[in-house]
Write a protein that holds these residues in place. Structure first.
Motif, PDB file in Angstrom:
ATOM      1  N   GLU A 104       6.111   5.978  -3.287  1.00 10.09           N
ATOM      2  CA  GLU A 104       5.481   5.566  -4.670  1.00 10.09           C
ATOM      3  C   GLU A 104       4.084   5.600  -4.110  1.00 10.09           C
ATOM      4  N   ALA A 105       3.870   5.151  -2.991  1.00 15.07           N
ATOM      5  CA  ALA A 105       2.416   4.748  -2.599  1.00 15.07           C
ATOM      6  C   ALA A 105       1.558   6.080  -2.666  1.00 15.07           C
ATOM      7  N   VAL A 106       2.472   7.217  -2.125  1.00 18.29           N
ATOM      8  CA  VAL A 106       1.665   8.480  -2.160  1.00 18.29           C
ATOM      9  C   VAL A 106       1.388   8.831  -3.893  1.00 18.29           C
ATOM     10  N   MET A 107       2.374   8.524  -4.732  1.00 22.89           N
ATOM     11  CA  MET A 107       2.388   8.738  -5.958  1.00 22.89           C
ATOM     12  C   MET A 107       1.104   8.139  -6.730  1.00 22.89           C
ATOM     13  N   HIS A 108       0.929   6.888  -6.253  1.00 20.40           N
ATOM     14  CA  HIS A 108      -0.266   6.218  -6.607  1.00 20.40           C
ATOM     15  C   HIS A 108      -1.485   6.542  -5.980  1.00 20.40           C
ATOM     16  N   GLY A 109      -1.729   7.455  -4.949  1.00 18.47           N
ATOM     17  CA  GLY A 109      -2.802   8.097  -4.388  1.00 18.47           C
ATOM     18  C   GLY A 109      -3.160   6.815  -3.240  1.00 18.47           C
ATOM     19  N   ASP A 110      -2.325   5.849  -2.731  1.00 17.20           N
ATOM     20  CA  ASP A 110      -2.675   4.921  -1.905  1.00 17.20           C
ATOM     21  C   ASP A 110      -2.357   5.224  -0.523  1.00 17.20           C
ATOM     22  N   ALA A 111      -1.485   6.304  -0.202  1.00 23.59           N
ATOM     23  CA  ALA A 111      -1.124   6.806   1.010  1.00 23.59           C
ATOM     24  C   ALA A 111      -0.807   8.293   1.004  1.00 23.59           C
ATOM     25  N   GLN A 112      -0.733   9.068   2.120  1.00 21.78           N
ATOM     26  CA  GLN A 112      -0.333  10.262   2.176  1.00 21.78           C
ATOM     27  C   GLN A 112       0.851  10.660   2.707  1.00 21.78           C
ATOM     28  N   PRO A 113       1.330  11.802   1.897  1.00 22.57           N
ATOM     29  CA  PRO A 113       2.930  12.120   2.489  1.00 22.57           C
ATOM     30  C   PRO A 113       3.306  12.024   3.773  1.00 22.57           C
ATOM     31  N   ASN A 426       8.818 -12.470 -11.086  1.00 21.63           N
ATOM     32  CA  ASN A 426       9.348 -11.944 -10.073  1.00 21.63           C
ATOM     33  C   ASN A 426       8.959 -10.424 -10.113  1.00 21.63           C
ATOM     34  N   PRO A 427       8.247 -10.024  -9.323  1.00 24.22           N
ATOM     35  CA  PRO A 427       7.863  -8.585  -9.308  1.00 24.22           C
ATOM     36  C   PRO A 427       9.053  -7.746  -8.565  1.00 24.22           C
ATOM     37  N   PRO A 428       8.941  -6.332  -9.330  1.00 16.81           N
ATOM     38  CA  PRO A 428       9.991  -5.470  -8.676  1.00 16.81           C
ATOM     39  C   PRO A 428       9.892  -5.326  -7.046  1.00 16.81           C
ATOM     40  N   ILE A 429      11.016  -5.166  -6.442  1.00 16.94           N
ATOM     41  CA  ILE A 429      11.078  -5.213  -4.957  1.00 16.94           C
ATOM     42  C   ILE A 429      10.308  -4.114  -4.207  1.00 16.94           C
ATOM     43  N   TYR A 430      10.190  -3.016  -4.938  1.00 14.93           N
ATOM     44  CA  TYR A 430       9.438  -1.801  -4.236  1.00 14.93           C
ATOM     45  C   TYR A 430       7.964  -2.005  -4.590  1.00 14.93           C
ATOM     46  N   ASP A 431       7.522  -2.764  -5.702  1.00 13.18           N
ATOM     47  CA  ASP A 431       6.130  -3.111  -5.797  1.00 13.18           C
ATOM     48  C   ASP A 431       5.563  -3.990  -4.802  1.00 13.18           C
ATOM     49  N   GLU A 432       6.458  -5.072  -4.505  1.00 14.38           N
ATOM     50  CA  GLU A 432       6.063  -5.847  -3.345  1.00 14.38           C
ATOM     51  C   GLU A 432       6.379  -5.116  -1.939  1.00 14.38           C
ATOM     52  N   LEU A 433       7.227  -4.424  -1.664  1.00 15.03           N
ATOM     53  CA  LEU A 433       7.110  -3.686  -0.691  1.00 15.03           C
ATOM     54  C   LEU A 433       6.038  -2.789  -0.465  1.00 15.03           C
ATOM     55  N   ARG A 434       5.575  -2.270  -1.360  1.00 16.35           N
ATOM     56  CA  ARG A 434       4.421  -1.032  -1.118  1.00 16.35           C
ATOM     57  C   ARG A 434       3.039  -2.049  -0.998  1.00 16.35           C
ATOM     58  N   ASN A 435       3.164  -3.086  -1.731  1.00 13.19           N
ATOM     59  CA  ASN A 435       1.763  -4.037  -1.280  1.00 13.19           C
ATOM     60  C   ASN A 435       1.821  -4.385  -0.070  1.00 13.19           C
ATOM     61  N   ARG A 436       2.885  -4.711   0.534  1.00 14.32           N
ATOM     62  CA  ARG A 436       2.889  -5.279   1.730  1.00 14.32           C
ATOM     63  C   ARG A 436       2.470  -4.197   2.914  1.00 14.32           C
ATOM     64  N   THR A 437       3.172  -2.799   2.518  1.00 14.39           N
ATOM     65  CA  THR A 437       2.862  -2.035   3.453  1.00 14.39           C
ATOM     66  C   THR A 437       1.292  -1.554   3.462  1.00 14.39           C
ATOM     67  N   LEU A 438       0.520  -1.607   2.264  1.00 16.51           N
ATOM     68  CA  LEU A 438      -0.850  -1.334   2.244  1.00 16.51           C
ATOM     69  C   LEU A 438      -1.539  -2.390   2.507  1.00 16.51           C
ATOM     70  N   THR A 439      -1.305  -3.691   2.628  1.00 15.86           N
ATOM     71  CA  THR A 439      -1.939  -4.678   3.222  1.00 15.86           C
ATOM     72  C   THR A 439      -2.037  -4.740   4.505  1.00 15.86           C
ATOM     73  N   ALA A 440      -0.721  -4.303   5.227  1.00 14.02           N
ATOM     74  CA  ALA A 440      -0.749  -3.986   6.683  1.00 14.02           C
ATOM     75  C   ALA A 440      -1.467  -2.948   7.073  1.00 14.02           C
ATOM     76  N   SER A 441      -1.565  -1.844   6.467  1.00 12.90           N
ATOM     77  CA  SER A 441      -2.540  -0.765   6.927  1.00 12.90           C
ATOM     78  C   SER A 441      -3.889  -1.111   6.935  1.00 12.90           C
ATOM     79  N   LYS A 442      -4.419  -1.973   6.150  1.00 12.68           N
ATOM     80  CA  LYS A 442      -5.893  -2.165   6.054  1.00 12.68           C
ATOM     81  C   LYS A 442      -5.987  -3.173   6.992  1.00 12.68           C
ATOM     82  N   HIS A 443      -5.307  -3.812   7.794  1.00 14.21           N
ATOM     83  CA  HIS A 443      -5.487  -4.676   9.050  1.00 14.21           C
ATOM     84  C   HIS A 443      -5.268  -4.083  10.143  1.00 14.21           C
ATOM     85  N   VAL A 444      -4.722  -2.764  10.043  1.00  9.57           N
ATOM     86  CA  VAL A 444      -4.776  -2.068  11.483  1.00  9.57           C
ATOM     87  C   VAL A 444      -5.948  -1.542  11.816  1.00  9.57           C
TER      88      VAL A 444
END
Length: 444
Positions: A104-113, A426-444
């Protein structure tokens, strides 16, 4: 002399048709490869689970002659499998977790395949992570592996960026259809959860990839529905309204389960000073001990759902213990970051919740009701509230049972679940997981 105007659209139309045919041929190839990879992954998991169960039974039977206590061997096996699975993720970080949020992150343009190297990590890591009976599902890894296959084929075929993205999502849906033998649910998953837009071109590519993937699965591994169900569909208004109420309760329960997953991930993150492999090993000890003392609680969850549908799980005490165990084990296993999904485990939670509600209602009212209806509505509605993809959930349960008998209560129950979960903010679970992944990547 009059010259007729040149029609520039004709060559473009021919080019568009040939381009579409080429894209569909690549989709067919990618889907077929996914059918083989997903079917093999499923078959190996079944073999691994069977071998693990036999190993535990052997340790129990030979307890007096073992060099170490059997429970210690079971705990060590669980710890080793999860630690090794988590270590493999270091070689391809996107291979951790379900993988659906990555798609989903790839489809939103937030990550590379994910690169092709992530495929063996996902495959082997998923087998290791689920070998000791962790409460993880095969569908997330299968969807992720399918997307990698689609992206790789798109690059090798030198498709345009736009067509590669079409292929990427279409083959990802093939992963879900192959994991559960549910082709229509795979199409719905792509359109409802991943891209959330419908075009004729996207639909054709998706249908092509999924149909060829499913045909390959059937030809190679057989065509057997996930669940064997014999049931009489509800037809009176009172029962239909009651099942809708069950769906609403699943909405509240699904919101709580989402919070449990995020809470478990946040809790493990607080111990970031400890290597990820050590944290995974600790959860592996819990899984191993659970298997030693409570073998029936292990696995993705489909075997337990079938037992419920067969009436082989005693009510209500056994179902309540299993429900509590899986509620804790599922989020804990997922929080380790090993390759593994949440679809199958949450279907079991929904099925158990539906069965427990059936027991409560029948005991309180004295009215005879069909437990199967409550189990099926529990699965679909709980899925709808957690993932927030009701159409996918309805088709998934319908295809897994090879029956449309409960279509109406599945609709009304899933609607009620989504409404309640949304009202609870309560947001959908994959929206929350995607946001967590993107937040973590920004702090790397």
């Amino acid at each position: 002399m009059f010259q007729p105007p040149i029609r520039p659209t004709e060559p473009d139309a021919k080019s568009e048709i040939s381009g579409l045919l080429y894209l569909l041929s690549i989709a067919a190839l990618s889907g077929s490869l996914t059918g083989i990879a997903g079917g093999l992954f499923h078959r190996l998991l079944e073999s691994v689970h069977e071998a693990h169960a036999q190993l535990l039974l052997f340790w129990h039977s030979q307890a007096d002659s073992l060099p170490l206590p059997g429970w210690l061997l079971a705990a060590a096996f669980g710890a080793a499998c999860l630690a090794l699975a988590r270590w493999l993720v270091r070689f391809s970080p996107t291979a951790g977790g379900s993988g659906i949020q990555q798609v989903e992150a790839v489809m939103h343009g937030d990550a590379q395949p994910s690169p092709p190297s992530a495929l063996p990590v996902k495959f082997i890591g998923g087998l290791l992570a689920m070998a000791p009976g962790s409460a993880l599902g095969r569908e997330g890894p299968t969807v992720h592996m399918a997307s990698i296959i689609g992206n790789t084929c798109g690059h090798l075929a030198r498709l345009s960026r736009k067509d590669r993205f079409l292929l990427y999502t279409a083959v990802a849906g093939t992963g879900l259809s192959v994991a559960f033998n549910a082709p229509l649910a795979g199409i719905a998953f792509v359109l409802e959860e991943v891209v959330r837009t419908v075009t004729l071109r996207r639909l054709l590519v998706c249908m092509t990839a999924i149909s060829f993937g499913t045909m390959t699965l059937w030809a190679t591994f057989g065509n057997i529905p996930a669940f064997q169900v014999t049931m009489a569909p509800p037809d009176d208004l009172a029962t239909l309204l009651l099942l809708t109420l069950v769906g609403a309760l699943m909405g509240a329960l699904g919101a709580a389960y989402n919070r449990s997953i995020i809470f478990s991930m946040n809790t493990l993150d607080r111990f970031s000073m400890i290597p990820a492999e050590a944290r995974a090993a600790l959860i592996g000890v819990f899984v191993g001990l659970t298997g030693w003392f409570y073998l029936e609680a292990l696995g993705g969850g489909e075997a337990q759902v079938q037992q419920l549908l067969n009436g082989n799980i005693l009510m209500p005490f056994s179902a309540l213990i299993l429900f509590a165990t899986r509620w804790v084990m599922g989020p804990m296993c997922y929080a380790t970051g090993v390759p593994g999904g949440i679809f199958s485990p949450l279907l079991l939670i929904g099925a158990l919740a539906g069965a427990l509600l059936w027991q409560l209602i029948t005991m309180a009212s004295g009215i005879h009701l069909e437990m199967t209806s409550f189990v099926l509505i529990g699965m679909a509605a709980f899925f709808a509230s957690v993932v927030r993809a009701p159409f996918t959930g309805i088709l998934l349960i319908t295809e897994m049972t090879a029956s449309t008998a409960h279509m109406v209560p599945l609709l009304t129950g899933s609607i009620a679940a989504v409404v309640v979960a949304t009202l609870l903010r309560n947001p959908p679970i994959y929206d929350e997981l995607r946001n967590r992944t993107l937040t973590a990547s920004k702090h790397v």
